[in-house]
Enzyme design. Sequence first.
Site, PDB file in Angstrom:
ATOM      1  NE  ARG A 119      -9.314  -7.276   2.886  1.00  0.00           N
ATOM      2  CZ  ARG A 119      -8.483  -6.122   3.343  1.00  0.00           C
ATOM      3  NH1 ARG A 119      -7.741  -5.771   2.474  1.00  0.00           N
ATOM      4  NH2 ARG A 119      -7.233  -6.728   4.635  1.00  0.00           N
ATOM      5  CB  VAL A 120     -13.766  -2.893   1.906  1.00  0.00           C
ATOM      6  CG1 VAL A 120     -13.474  -1.424   2.740  1.00  0.00           C
ATOM      7  CG2 VAL A 120     -14.376  -3.092   0.846  1.00  0.00           C
ATOM      8  N   GLY A 121     -10.305  -2.960   3.017  1.00  0.00           N
ATOM      9  CA  GLY A 121      -9.726  -3.568   4.576  1.00  0.00           C
ATOM     10  C   GLY A 121      -9.760  -2.174   5.025  1.00  0.00           C
ATOM     11  CG  ASP A 122      -6.131  -0.576   6.886  1.00  0.00           C
ATOM     12  OD1 ASP A 122      -5.738  -1.809   6.243  1.00  0.00           O
ATOM     13  OD2 ASP A 122      -4.491   0.116   7.290  1.00  0.00           O
TER      14      ASP A 122
ATOM     15  CB  THR B 201      -0.692   0.241   1.283  1.00  0.00           C
ATOM     16  OG1 THR B 201      -1.725  -0.962   1.167  1.00  0.00           O
ATOM     17  CG2 THR B 201      -1.405   1.370   1.556  1.00  0.00           C
TER      18      THR B 201
HETATM   19  N1  ASP Z   1      -3.537  -2.390   3.885  1.00  0.00           N
HETATM   20  C1  ASP Z   1      -4.569  -2.932   3.476  1.00  0.00           C
HETATM   21  C2  ASP Z   1      -5.118  -3.275   3.462  1.00  0.00           C
HETATM   22  O1  ASP Z   1      -5.350  -4.407   4.953  1.00  0.00           O
HETATM   23  C3  ASP Z   1      -3.206  -3.662   3.052  1.00  0.00           C
HETATM   24  C4  ASP Z   1      -1.442  -2.905   2.768  1.00  0.00           C
HETATM   25  O2  ASP Z   1      -1.260  -2.114   3.585  1.00  0.00           O
HETATM   26  O3  ASP Z   1      -1.057  -2.845   1.433  1.00  0.00           O
HETATM   27  O4  ASP Z   1      -6.127  -3.978   3.093  1.00  0.00           O
END
Ligand code: ASP
Length: 322
Positions: A218-221, A190
Site C-alpha cells: 500500500r502507498v499513501g498520499d 508523518t
Molecule cells: N498520510 C500518511 C499515509 O496515509 C499517514 C500519516 O499522515 O501519518 O500514509
Amino acid sequence: MFRPTFILFFISILFSCENSREIDFAIVIHGGAGTILKKNMSKKMESAYDQKLKEALNIGYKILEDGGSSVDAVESTIKVLENSELFNAGKGSVLSNDEIVEMDASIMFGGNLNAGAISGVKTIKNPISAARTVMEKSEHVFLSGSGAELFAKSQGLEIIDNEYFITERRLNSLLNAKKRDSLKENKFGTVGCVALDKFGNITSGTSTGGMTNKKWNRVGDVPIIGSGTYANNKTCGISSTGWGEYFIRNVVAYDISSQIEYRGITLSEAAQNTLIKVKDLGGSGGVIGIDKKGNIVMDFNTEGMYRGYRKSNGESIIKIYK
Ligand code: ASP
C-alpha cells in the site's frame, strides 16, 4: 526637471513593490495529526515531542537565516524528525502487516516545480534525502521499491538494515491492530516541512512509514505530488498528514494551491475548504503551509497535530493540541 526628492520617492515606491513580502523567510513543520489528547500524554512524552520539534525547526531556521536554500532547510529539518523514534518516519516508522517498515517520501521545489518522490523503501536511512536525490540527480520524479533503493545506493546515500527502523512501541501498535484486523488508526505521525527562503523560493517535503498494518505494498498520499506535498512560488507550499486514501482522492496539497491561483483566496481559507472536503468524505488529518508572502497555516480536523513554525520577524510557536 525632476527634483531629487521626487526621484527618491519614486525609487522607494519601486523598492517597496519589489519587496512586498512581509516576511523575509519562514519555516513550518508537522509531526502528524490525530487523536492526540493532553489527558493521554505524560509530561515526559510531551516535553520530548516539544524538544524534538524545536530542534528540527531551529536547524531549518538557521539554514534560512544564513542565506541557505529552502531545499536544504526542508531536507535537514525532516532528517532530524526521521532520525527520532517519536515520529512515524525513518526510525520509529509504523509497521506493515509483514512486520517490516516500508517508507514513502517526497519533496518539491516551488521555483521550477521540480519534484522527487520514493515509495515502499525498506533500507534507506533518510527517505527525504532519497526523494531529493531523485529530484536533483535523476530524470524521473517517482521511483519505487527496490529500484529506488538501488538508485539511492548508487548515489551514495546511507543504506541500513530494516531492523534499525523497528521500535517496540510500533511493534505493539501493530500487534493490537492485527488483533482488531484493522488499518483504521486515529493517529498519524508523518512528518513534514515547508520553508520559504530569502530568495522567495518555497520548498515542501513529507516523509512517512504510512499506516500501521498496511498490506499489499500500500502507498499513501505522501509520495504523491499534489496530494501529500506540493510547492509553487506563485502560490504556496503544502505538506499533509492524515488518512492517505482521503488525501489522495482530494488531491489535497494541489487543491489548496489551485484555490489561491484561480480564486485568489487566502492560504488559510483554501486550507480550510480542502480539509472540509476531506472530512465530508470521511477522512481526517491536517496540513501545514506557507504562501509566497510568508503567511503560515497549520490546520487540522483532528484532536491535535504536532506542529510549529518560526518566522524571520521573530514569531515562533510549537503546539500539540487543538
Ligand atoms: N498520510 C500518511 C499515509 O496515509 C499517514 C500519516 O499522515 O501519518 O500514509
